[in-house]
Design an enzyme around this catalytic site. Structure first.
Site, short mmCIF file in Angstrom:
data_model
loop_
_atom_site.label_atom_id
_atom_site.label_comp_id
_atom_site.label_asym_id
_atom_site.label_seq_id
_atom_site.Cartn_x
_atom_site.Cartn_y
_atom_site.Cartn_z
N TYR A 157 61.95 -89.19 8.19
CA TYR A 157 61.68 -89.86 9.45
C TYR A 157 61.92 -88.86 10.61
O TYR A 157 63.02 -88.26 10.16
CB TYR A 157 62.06 -91.09 10.24
CG TYR A 157 62.16 -92.34 9.35
CD1 TYR A 157 61.51 -92.81 7.92
CD2 TYR A 157 60.67 -93.34 9.76
CE1 TYR A 157 60.92 -93.84 7.46
CE2 TYR A 157 60.43 -94.18 9.75
CZ TYR A 157 59.95 -94.42 8.37
OH TYR A 157 59.83 -95.93 7.84
N HIS B 99 61.59 -96.86 -4.01
CA HIS B 99 62.98 -95.70 -3.77
C HIS B 99 63.31 -95.87 -3.16
O HIS B 99 63.95 -96.65 -3.00
CB HIS B 99 61.72 -94.81 -2.18
CG HIS B 99 60.43 -93.90 -2.17
ND1 HIS B 99 59.83 -93.77 -0.56
CD2 HIS B 99 59.78 -94.64 -3.03
CE1 HIS B 99 58.99 -92.54 -1.93
NE2 HIS B 99 58.28 -93.47 -2.50
N PRO C 12 55.31 -99.82 13.71
CA PRO C 12 55.09 -99.82 12.31
C PRO C 12 56.66 -98.93 12.54
O PRO C 12 57.48 -98.76 11.21
CB PRO C 12 54.37 -99.24 12.40
CG PRO C 12 53.93 -98.21 13.75
CD PRO C 12 54.21 -99.38 15.22
N LYS D 205 58.09 -103.12 8.75
CA LYS D 205 58.44 -104.63 8.96
C LYS D 205 57.49 -105.65 9.01
O LYS D 205 57.45 -106.99 8.66
CB LYS D 205 59.48 -104.52 9.97
CG LYS D 205 60.98 -104.09 10.07
CD LYS D 205 61.38 -105.56 8.67
CE LYS D 205 62.79 -104.12 8.05
NZ LYS D 205 62.71 -104.06 6.60
N TYR E 221 66.64 -101.71 6.71
CA TYR E 221 65.13 -101.48 5.89
C TYR E 221 64.94 -102.26 4.75
O TYR E 221 63.40 -102.73 4.42
CB TYR E 221 65.72 -100.14 5.94
CG TYR E 221 63.96 -99.47 6.65
CD1 TYR E 221 63.54 -99.41 4.71
CD2 TYR E 221 63.60 -98.39 6.89
CE1 TYR E 221 62.20 -98.25 4.75
CE2 TYR E 221 62.39 -97.67 6.97
CZ TYR E 221 61.82 -97.90 5.37
OH TYR E 221 60.51 -97.57 5.96
C1 PHB Z 1 53.16 -95.87 5.88
O1 PHB Z 1 53.28 -95.40 4.82
O2 PHB Z 1 52.15 -96.01 6.28
C2 PHB Z 1 54.36 -96.36 6.49
C3 PHB Z 1 55.55 -95.83 6.16
C4 PHB Z 1 57.02 -96.36 6.85
C5 PHB Z 1 56.76 -96.75 8.01
C6 PHB Z 1 55.52 -97.44 9.17
C7 PHB Z 1 54.14 -96.50 8.04
O3 PHB Z 1 57.81 -96.74 8.87
#
Ligand code: PHB
Ligand code: APR
Length: 396
Positions: free
Chosen positions: A205, A76, A296, A300, A388
């Site tokens: 997000y 990505h 989460p 990280k 990130y």
């Molecule tokens: C996930 O795909 O489980 C995932 C992706 C991004 C995050 C947290 C979990 O910030």
């Protein structure tokens, strides 16, 4: 009768940290035994994190365990911040020249277990009663009960505590030798895995007045979705229909439609930030979740675990091969610099995107201002992006 065995490195826990450490040591000709409380099937099926920083992908590639990751991982080049029902893309590759790869943590775990078993190197599943002893001497020991119920003792040069947040190794360190830094957030995440193609090519997000939501994925057929819920929320109160209804609301945007599918998994996890300092006691070295937890939101957790053991493998090899202690002595401070950068980034993403009980209109306006600034200023967007995709290993 207790059976006594000797190894160079005793590794407690077969998560990403323990398994990558064992693999890196094996490549250097250092012997290790991995001890895991759960079954192989259990650790290979456990759904956890899913995003690898470019630094982690490069590390796994250099370690020779990225064939399937390179074939199946989804690269990505950005993410979306969704607010005011509109997407604001953070273009990672344009801003930093780097990308992320979506690949489930349990896939990393499967690849590393397969590698270890193919190499004929020791790994024991379903062990119980693990305890660590003589940590400040030069022959620390691990006692445990093996899968057949037999008592075992493993004498080591070094022990690696890679047994996650709920493990036993951190608790074996005497009170007073560790300082704990902790922050518990007033919300949790309800996560589902759905048998449905992702509804968008990238992660979303979403900031919403009803709370945060995240659209992620595992493959072209499997979507991973999360909802912010109350910290004491019970899963029984969330039948599938309610989850989908809430996801539709929070992820709503012009031109977007969320594809539903059978819910394969559903779980609620609390959100916490946690660090212990130092990440070492005598010959015991903590790595990954055993030493630190991040919420989460910054993706990280798995990346920090891999970065810790990269450093630990080098330090342990220098010690056992050449008798050098400088790497071991530098381990904790060097890891903690990266850990605290990730702690700050994860806390910052979490604070910007979630609605806490009791937040007032002033706080909401601050969040929206920060989101708009991050979405429109190349300087602010680059700061999010470089954290990130993962800062270079020695940058922090
Ligand atoms: C996930 O795909 O489980 C995932 C992706 C991004 C995050 C947290 C979990 O910030
Ligand atoms: N004895 C042996 N094994 C144990 C014990 C014990 N007493 N306690 C826990 N374990 C095992 C767990 O079953 C698990 O398989 O240790 C392993 C720890 O693995 P993880 O929890 O995956 O931790 P780590 O390898 O540090 O990876 C961190 O995990 O929680 C996610 O988001 C986090 O992605 C991050 C990653």
């Amino acid at each position: 009768m207790m059976a006594c065995v000797r190894t160079q490195v005793g590794i407690v826990g077969a998560g990403p940290a323990g398994l990558l450490l064992a693999h890196l040591l094996h490549r250097e000709g250092v012997d290790a035994v991995v001890l895991e409380a759960r079954s192989r099937e259990y650790v290979e099926m456990r759904v956890r994190a899913g995003v690898l920083e470019q630094t982690s992908v490069e590390l796994l590639r250099e370690a020779g365990v990225a064939d399937r990751l390179d074939r199946e991982g989804l690269v990505h080049e950005g993410i979306s911040l969704r607010f005011d029902a509109t997407d604001h893309r953070i273009a990672f590759t344009e801003l930093t020249g780097r990308s992320i790869t979506v690949y489930g943590q349990q896939e990393v775990v499967k690849d590393l277990i397969a590698e270890r078993i193919a190499a004929g190197a020791p790994i024991e599943f379903e062990v119980a009663d693990v305890a660590v002893h003589d940590l400040t001497g030069d022959a620390p020991r691990i006692t445990y009960t093996d899968a057949t119920g037999r008592g075992q003792e493993l004498t080591c040069d070094v022990i690696a505590g890679c047994d996650g947040f709920h493990g036993v190794t951190r608790d074996a360190i005497p009170a007073g030798a560790l300082t704990v830094y902790e922050h518990v957030y007033p919300f949790a995440w309800l996560g589902i895995l759905a048998e449905a193609p992702p509804s968008h090519e990238e992660l979303i997000y979403a900031y919403h007045e009803r709370g945060f939501a995240l659209h992620s994925m595992r493959s072209p057929r499997i979507t991973r979705l999360y909802l912010q819920v109350a910290p004491d929320e019970s899963i029984e109160r969330w039948p599938d229909e309610r989850i989908w209804e809430e996801l539709h609301r929070r992820l709503a945007a012009d031109g977007f439609s969320l594809t539903e599918g059978p819910v394969l998994e559903k779980v609620i996890t609390g959100m916490r930030s946690f660090v212990v300092e130092p990440m070492r006691h005598g010959r015991l070295f903590l790595a990954g979740d055993a030493a630190h937890i991040v919420p989460p939101t910054g993706a990280k957790g798995m990346n920090l675990a891999l970065a810790d053991v990269r450093r630990l493998a080098g330090a342990v090899t220098d010690f056992l091969r050449h008798g050098r202690v400088d790497g071991l002595d530098a381990y904790s401070d060097a890891c903690l610099r990266r850990v605290w950068r990730a702690e700050h980034f994860s806390w910052w993403m979490t604070s910007m995107l979630h609605r806490a009980e009791g937040d007032d209109a002033f706080q909401r306006r601050l969040q929206l201002s920060q989101l708009r600034y991050t979405a429109t200023s190349p300087a602010a967007a680059t700061s999010l992006a470089e954290n990130y995709v993962g800062l270079p290993f020695d940058a922090t």
